[in-house]
Design a protein around this motif. Structure first.
Motif, short mmCIF file in Angstrom:
data_model
loop_
_atom_site.label_atom_id
_atom_site.label_comp_id
_atom_site.label_asym_id
_atom_site.label_seq_id
_atom_site.Cartn_x
_atom_site.Cartn_y
_atom_site.Cartn_z
N UNK A 105 11.57 -0.53 -1.20
CA UNK A 105 11.98 0.26 -0.05
C UNK A 105 13.32 0.95 -0.28
N UNK A 106 14.16 0.35 -1.13
CA UNK A 106 15.45 0.95 -1.48
C UNK A 106 15.33 1.94 -2.64
N UNK A 107 14.10 2.15 -3.12
CA UNK A 107 13.89 3.09 -4.22
C UNK A 107 14.23 2.55 -5.59
N UNK A 108 14.28 1.22 -5.71
CA UNK A 108 14.62 0.58 -6.99
C UNK A 108 13.36 -0.02 -7.60
N UNK A 109 13.26 0.08 -8.92
CA UNK A 109 12.13 -0.51 -9.65
C UNK A 109 12.71 -1.35 -10.77
N UNK A 110 12.82 -2.65 -10.56
CA UNK A 110 13.37 -3.56 -11.57
C UNK A 110 12.68 -4.91 -11.49
N UNK A 111 12.50 -5.54 -12.63
CA UNK A 111 11.83 -6.84 -12.64
C UNK A 111 12.80 -7.98 -12.36
N UNK A 112 14.11 -7.72 -12.31
CA UNK A 112 15.07 -8.81 -12.11
C UNK A 112 14.94 -9.45 -10.74
N UNK A 150 8.72 -10.52 -0.29
CA UNK A 150 9.66 -9.82 0.60
C UNK A 150 10.79 -9.18 -0.19
N UNK A 151 11.28 -9.87 -1.19
CA UNK A 151 12.36 -9.34 -2.01
C UNK A 151 11.92 -8.09 -2.78
N UNK A 152 10.71 -8.12 -3.34
CA UNK A 152 10.19 -6.97 -4.08
C UNK A 152 9.98 -5.79 -3.12
N UNK A 153 9.47 -6.06 -1.93
CA UNK A 153 9.27 -4.98 -0.95
C UNK A 153 10.59 -4.34 -0.55
N UNK A 154 11.63 -5.15 -0.34
CA UNK A 154 12.95 -4.59 -0.01
C UNK A 154 13.46 -3.71 -1.14
N UNK A 155 13.30 -4.20 -2.36
CA UNK A 155 13.75 -3.46 -3.54
C UNK A 155 13.04 -2.11 -3.63
N UNK A 174 0.80 -1.23 0.00
CA UNK A 174 0.00 0.00 0.00
C UNK A 174 0.83 1.28 0.00
N UNK A 175 2.06 1.24 0.51
CA UNK A 175 2.91 2.43 0.50
C UNK A 175 3.62 2.64 -0.84
N UNK A 176 3.48 1.71 -1.75
CA UNK A 176 4.22 1.79 -3.01
C UNK A 176 3.32 1.94 -4.23
N UNK A 177 2.03 1.69 -4.09
CA UNK A 177 1.10 1.77 -5.22
C UNK A 177 -0.19 2.48 -4.80
N UNK A 178 -0.94 2.93 -5.80
CA UNK A 178 -2.28 3.47 -5.55
C UNK A 178 -3.29 2.43 -6.01
N UNK A 179 -4.48 2.49 -5.45
CA UNK A 179 -5.52 1.54 -5.87
C UNK A 179 -6.08 1.97 -7.22
N UNK A 180 -6.68 1.04 -7.92
CA UNK A 180 -7.28 1.37 -9.21
C UNK A 180 -8.41 2.38 -9.03
N UNK A 181 -9.18 2.24 -7.94
CA UNK A 181 -10.25 3.21 -7.67
C UNK A 181 -9.70 4.62 -7.52
N UNK A 182 -8.51 4.76 -6.90
CA UNK A 182 -7.92 6.07 -6.66
C UNK A 182 -7.44 6.75 -7.94
#
Length: 199
Positions: free
Chosen positions: A166-173, A159-164, A57-65
């Motif tokens: 949280x570090x300000x990184x956006x990557x699919x790897x 968990x791995x995606x959340x850490x990423x 919830x801290x990284x995305x907005x809902x579709x309704x929003x």
């Protein structure tokens, strides 16, 4: 008359007993939900995005929003991919139209040819993803998202995606699709930069 059955063709089959073996590994929650969607056409026990929505919830907005977001702004949303339609443009390039649902609302994603090769491995019905996109709307049409990049979210990679993130990184790897998600076996490593900033 003049009709035969499978058992007539092979009389030994009618005497055979069917033996089922239990699967050696337990199915994951996402696999069970994928089977449910495949067999019934909808999610009954739970919606896959609702299972992880609170964690993102801290990284995305809902579709309704998105209804209150400024047009042409860059946003990040999460949900489950639904109906996928791949077409070929006049130039012979592939692009896709995809439905994204978060269990409360849905929106159409447009994946243009420039982005399509990068996200193609993740375009599967029932796939849980995070999407970076530009919010767009033509006169008389619903709002749509022009996809910039996509991160798949599997049970084992949350968990791995959340850490990423949280570090300000956006990557699919960090969350490349694997066999357990039903995605192709190849594991592409992409580093995608966000053009613009989410508001």
């Amino acid at each position: 008359q003049n009709q035969v059955s499978l058992f007539d063709l092979s009389p030994n089959l009618s005497g055979e007993k069917l033996k089922l073996r239990l699967a050696s590994a337990k199915a994951s929650r996402s696999e069970k939900l994928a089977w449910e969607k495949e067999l019934l056409g909808l999610f009954v026990t739970s919606h896959p995005w609702k299972e992880v929505a609170d964690r993102f919830k801290d990284h995305v907005v809902s579709i309704e929003a998105l209804a209150s977001q400024k047009l042409e702004s860059f946003v990040r949303v999460g949900g489950v991919l639904g109906e996928i339609s791949v077409i070929t443009t006049r130039k012979g390039e592939e692009m896709a139209f995809v439905q994204l649902s978060d269990g409360r609302a849905s929106i159409e994603l447009i994946v243009f040819p420039k982005t399509y090769p990068d996200v193609r491995p993740f375009l599967q019905d029932g796939f849980v993803c995070l999407i970076s996109a530009r919010l767009s709307q033509r006169d008389g049409e619903d709002r749509k998202l022009i996809v910039n990049s996509m991160i798949p979210v599997r049970d084992e990679s949350v968990d791995q995606v959340l850490r990423m993130l949280g570090d300000g990184v956006w990557t699919s790897s960090a969350a490349s699709p694997g066999e357990s998600s039903g995605a192709p076996a190849q594991k592409p490593t992409l580093t995608l930069s966000l053009r613009g900033r989410p508001e």
